[in-house]
Design a protein around this motif. Structure first.
Motif, short mmCIF file in Angstrom:
data_model
loop_
_atom_site.label_atom_id
_atom_site.label_comp_id
_atom_site.label_asym_id
_atom_site.label_seq_id
_atom_site.Cartn_x
_atom_site.Cartn_y
_atom_site.Cartn_z
N VAL A 1 -29.26 -24.38 -7.68
CA VAL A 1 -29.85 -24.28 -6.35
C VAL A 1 -30.95 -24.80 -7.13
CG1 VAL A 1 -28.54 -22.19 -5.89
CG2 VAL A 1 -30.42 -21.68 -6.34
N GLY A 2 -31.28 -24.61 -7.36
CA GLY A 2 -33.16 -25.11 -8.02
C GLY A 2 -33.95 -26.01 -7.16
N ASP A 3 -33.40 -26.91 -6.69
CA ASP A 3 -33.60 -28.67 -5.75
C ASP A 3 -33.93 -27.91 -4.91
OD1 ASP A 3 -34.63 -31.44 -5.43
OD2 ASP A 3 -32.75 -30.49 -3.60
N VAL A 4 -33.69 -27.09 -3.73
CA VAL A 4 -33.62 -26.16 -2.44
C VAL A 4 -34.46 -25.15 -3.19
CG1 VAL A 4 -32.09 -25.23 -0.50
CG2 VAL A 4 -31.02 -26.60 -2.02
N PHE A 5 -33.73 -24.55 -3.79
CA PHE A 5 -35.27 -23.18 -4.02
C PHE A 5 -36.56 -23.18 -4.76
CE2 PHE A 5 -32.94 -18.84 -4.51
CZ PHE A 5 -31.86 -18.88 -3.52
N GLY A 6 -37.45 -24.33 -4.40
CA GLY A 6 -38.47 -24.53 -5.65
C GLY A 6 -39.05 -24.97 -4.46
N ALA A 7 -38.79 -25.60 -2.90
CA ALA A 7 -40.02 -25.84 -2.20
C ALA A 7 -40.00 -24.29 -1.58
CB ALA A 7 -39.59 -26.49 -1.43
N PRO B 1 -25.58 -21.92 4.12
CA PRO B 1 -26.32 -22.96 2.95
C PRO B 1 -26.29 -24.37 3.91
CG PRO B 1 -24.75 -22.97 1.47
CD PRO B 1 -24.17 -21.94 3.53
N VAL B 2 -28.18 -24.76 4.06
CA VAL B 2 -28.04 -26.07 5.84
C VAL B 2 -28.95 -27.07 5.16
CG1 VAL B 2 -27.84 -24.39 6.85
CG2 VAL B 2 -29.71 -25.42 6.41
N GLY B 3 -29.13 -27.84 5.37
CA GLY B 3 -30.40 -28.93 5.07
C GLY B 3 -30.04 -30.10 3.83
N VAL B 4 -29.32 -29.47 3.46
CA VAL B 4 -28.43 -30.44 1.95
C VAL B 4 -27.40 -31.66 1.67
CG1 VAL B 4 -29.76 -28.31 1.00
CG2 VAL B 4 -26.89 -28.83 1.42
N THR C 1 -28.48 -31.43 -2.76
CA THR C 1 -29.95 -31.71 -2.88
C THR C 1 -30.70 -31.59 -1.46
OG1 THR C 1 -29.36 -33.17 -4.56
CG2 THR C 1 -31.19 -33.83 -3.56
N MET C 2 -31.85 -30.94 -1.37
CA MET C 2 -32.51 -30.68 -0.33
C MET C 2 -32.51 -32.44 0.61
SD MET C 2 -35.20 -28.32 1.15
CE MET C 2 -36.92 -29.68 -0.52
N ASN C 3 -32.43 -32.37 1.74
CA ASN C 3 -32.94 -33.72 2.76
C ASN C 3 -33.34 -32.74 4.30
OD1 ASN C 3 -30.76 -32.54 4.36
ND2 ASN C 3 -29.25 -34.36 3.79
N SER C 4 -34.41 -31.85 3.82
CA SER C 4 -34.96 -31.25 4.98
C SER C 4 -34.94 -29.60 4.66
CB SER C 4 -33.78 -31.09 6.44
OG SER C 4 -34.10 -31.09 7.44
N VAL D 1 -22.06 -28.89 4.48
CA VAL D 1 -21.46 -30.25 3.37
C VAL D 1 -20.22 -29.03 2.33
CG1 VAL D 1 -21.77 -31.64 1.82
CG2 VAL D 1 -24.05 -31.30 3.88
N ASP D 2 -19.23 -29.70 2.11
CA ASP D 2 -18.14 -29.93 1.16
C ASP D 2 -18.52 -29.63 -0.48
OD1 ASP D 2 -16.02 -29.39 3.45
OD2 ASP D 2 -15.63 -31.19 2.85
N GLY D 3 -18.48 -28.14 -0.84
CA GLY D 3 -18.59 -28.01 -2.20
C GLY D 3 -19.99 -27.39 -2.49
N VAL D 4 -20.49 -27.21 -1.63
CA VAL D 4 -22.29 -26.86 -1.76
C VAL D 4 -21.90 -25.00 -1.58
CG1 VAL D 4 -23.81 -26.30 -0.62
CG2 VAL D 4 -23.63 -27.87 -0.91
N TRP D 5 -20.86 -24.39 -2.31
CA TRP D 5 -21.05 -22.94 -2.69
C TRP D 5 -20.66 -22.57 -4.35
CZ3 TRP D 5 -16.42 -22.63 -4.81
CH2 TRP D 5 -15.44 -23.63 -3.77
N MET D 6 -20.64 -21.58 -4.55
CA MET D 6 -21.10 -20.87 -5.92
C MET D 6 -20.77 -19.42 -6.04
SD MET D 6 -24.45 -21.12 -8.74
CE MET D 6 -23.59 -21.52 -10.23
#
Length: 500
Positions: A87-93, A153-156, A164-167, A422-427
């Motif tokens: 989740v680092g790319d999303v949580f960083g911001a 999860p949204v914006g990825v 990877t966050m895109n918004s 988005v498919d696959g965005v879960w853990m």
């Protein structure tokens, strides 16, 4: 215990402990800012005394909140490194925004507020307390935005096996976050309101036989706490309804677990109370007292919507996300084992009811205390201060129960799948833990628990000390009157009478 279970216990203990301080800091800071605003506008010394007394308690709580909050971010690297990488790319911001924007503003303007008494002009000093108070809300916003992404999860986009966050805008305006933020802030006001009611009622009771000039301070505090508590509970009910409808769409298993709804119903009844063991997903031994069709209304604003039960949802989840964990050695004993998609039903069922019941009871105690002290009356019986002091604990318990329900209800996921995302965005939670030994986690768990216990004793000691000290303990000693009537008669050391 396995590493996964120990790591979850550690994060649960430290997070719930930290969250005891957070709501009181947020809610009380806004109320203290309001008290100081009333003093600046009216010049009434009663509001100055309220500001300094409640502000003193706020500072004790804020300091403890900072100390216990630092550990939270360390734990992502200590016990949850796999999760952090995912989740680092999303949580960083949002976490950077919380640290660089909100927390720095809090610290800076809090320092100016503490040491700015009689050094800054009244209006500048007032602006400092509002800046600090609103920064605590901003801090909560960024943290809740990050947590809400785990729930929805949204914006990825999915790149090389990681989201990877895109918004950033989508992350910050996640509908789950927009519902959680007002609900959480209302919960902080509920905590602060009970805190005011409990302490003010106790102080009034202590002074019931004395003509104390500060009784107006306690009456105003009691009245403020009562009305804030009532309004906060109303907002909690409205925003809780919003969250329930989102939960029906985004996490149907959590909704079923909240009701121990084992079998699909159409329409679905709302369970008020269950008798029997709700731990089993078949619910054959459970009898519940229900309100017909109410759960359907809470889920979809009508009285005929079908709400799926646990048993049907298990099959749906198995079809979508698999029946067994990956055969990965990093999963330890869970590698290749069947996935249990059912959350801990006793925790989710009773946690949901504890949250609602204790929140309502807290608001009710405030109303009762205000009624019993009407027309300058103060009950002589000892049950009155005991009731209001015990009432302080109720919203704390309700807040903690709500968070435990929210986090436990999404298991076995640490990042919940978005049904339309988005498919696959879960853990899975089992995939998120670090490659550490049980001995290492035991060491940190025991150390942090003992440290937090000591900090808890320190906070209670300081709170009791300053509550017992009353107004006299926070106001600087009176100086002889001066002919010029100005502020020059005050020593520069007066500012430190309010600090530590």
């Amino acid at each position: 215990m396995e590493v996964l279970e120990l790591a979850r216990w550690q994060f649960g203990i430290t997070t719930v402990y930290h969250f005891l301080m957070v709501p009181l800091t947020i809610g009380l800071s806004i109320l203290v800012a309001g008290m100081q605003t009333a003093w600046v506008r009216t010049g009434n010394e009663r509001y100055l005394k309220m500001t300094k007394f409640w502000g003193k308690l706020l500072l004790v709580n804020f300091a403890m909140g900072v100390v216990t909050g630092i550990v939270q971010e360390f734990q992502f690297g200590m016990n949850w490194s796999a999760y952090s990488r995912f989740v680092g790319d999303v949580f960083g911001a949002p976490l950077a925004m919380e640290g660089l924007v909100a927390f720095f503003v809090e610290s800076t303007f809090l320092g100016l507020w503490i040491f700015g008494w009689d050094r800054l002009s009244k209006r500048v000093h007032l602006a400092c307390v509002w800046a600090f108070s609103l920064a605590t809300v901003a801090s909560a916003y960024f943290i809740l935005a990050a947590n809400s992404w785990m729930q929805h999860p949204v914006g990825v986009e999915f790149v090389d096996g990681k989201p990877t966050m895109n918004s950033i805008w989508a992350v910050l305006t996640n509908n789950t976050a927009l519902a959680a933020i007002p609900h959480t802030i209302a919960g902080t006001f509920s905590v602060a309101a009970a805190f005011l009611v409990g302490i003010a009622a106790w102080r009034l009771w202590r002074k019931r036989k004395e003509a104390d000039e500060d009784r107006k301070v306690w009456r105003s505090s009691l009245k403020l706490g009562t009305w804030v508590g009532v309004v906060a509970f109303g907002v909690l009910a409205i925003t809780g309804d919003m969250q329930g409808k989102l939960m029906f769409e985004q996490q149907p298993m959590k909704m079923a677990a909240a009701e121990a709804l084992c079998h699909t119903e159409k329409p679905a009844s709302f369970s008020i109370l269950a008798v029997g063991d709700v731990a089993n997903a078949d619910c054959e031994s459970v009898k519940t007292f229900t309100v017909p069709a109410l759960l359907s209304f809470l889920a979809h604003n009508d009285f005929s919507t079908e709400v799926k039960g646990v048993e049907d949802l298990v099959g749906q989840y198995q079809e979508q996300y698999g029946t067994n964990y990956p055969d990965d050695p990093a999963l330890g004993e869970l590698a290749g084992k069947p996935i249990d998609y059912v959350p801990n039903l006793p925790v989710t069922y009773w946690g949901f009811r504890t949250m609602i019941g204790f929140g309502a009871l807290s608001a009710g105690i405030g109303v009762l205390a205000l009624w019993l002290t009407r027309r300058d009356r103060i009950p002589n019986t000892k049950w009155f201060p005991r009731m209001t002091l015990l009432g302080i604990a109720l919203p704390f318990i309700a807040n903690s129960a709500g968070w435990i329900f929210t986090e436990m209800g999404r298991q076995p996921f640490v990042v919940v799948p978005n049904p339309t995302g988005v498919d696959g965005v879960w853990m899975f939670t089992a995939q998120a833990v670090s490659n550490v030994t049980t001995g290492e986690v035991w060491t940190s768990l025991i150390s942090l628990t003992l440290l937090y216990a000591v900090l808890g004793v320190v906070e209670v000691f300081l709170m009791v000390k300053y509550v017992r000290g009353g107004i006299e303990g926070v106001m600087p000693p009176k100086k002889p009157d001066r002919d010029d009537g100005g502020d020059e008669g005050k020593s520069d050391d007066d500012a430190l009478a309010f600090a530590y």
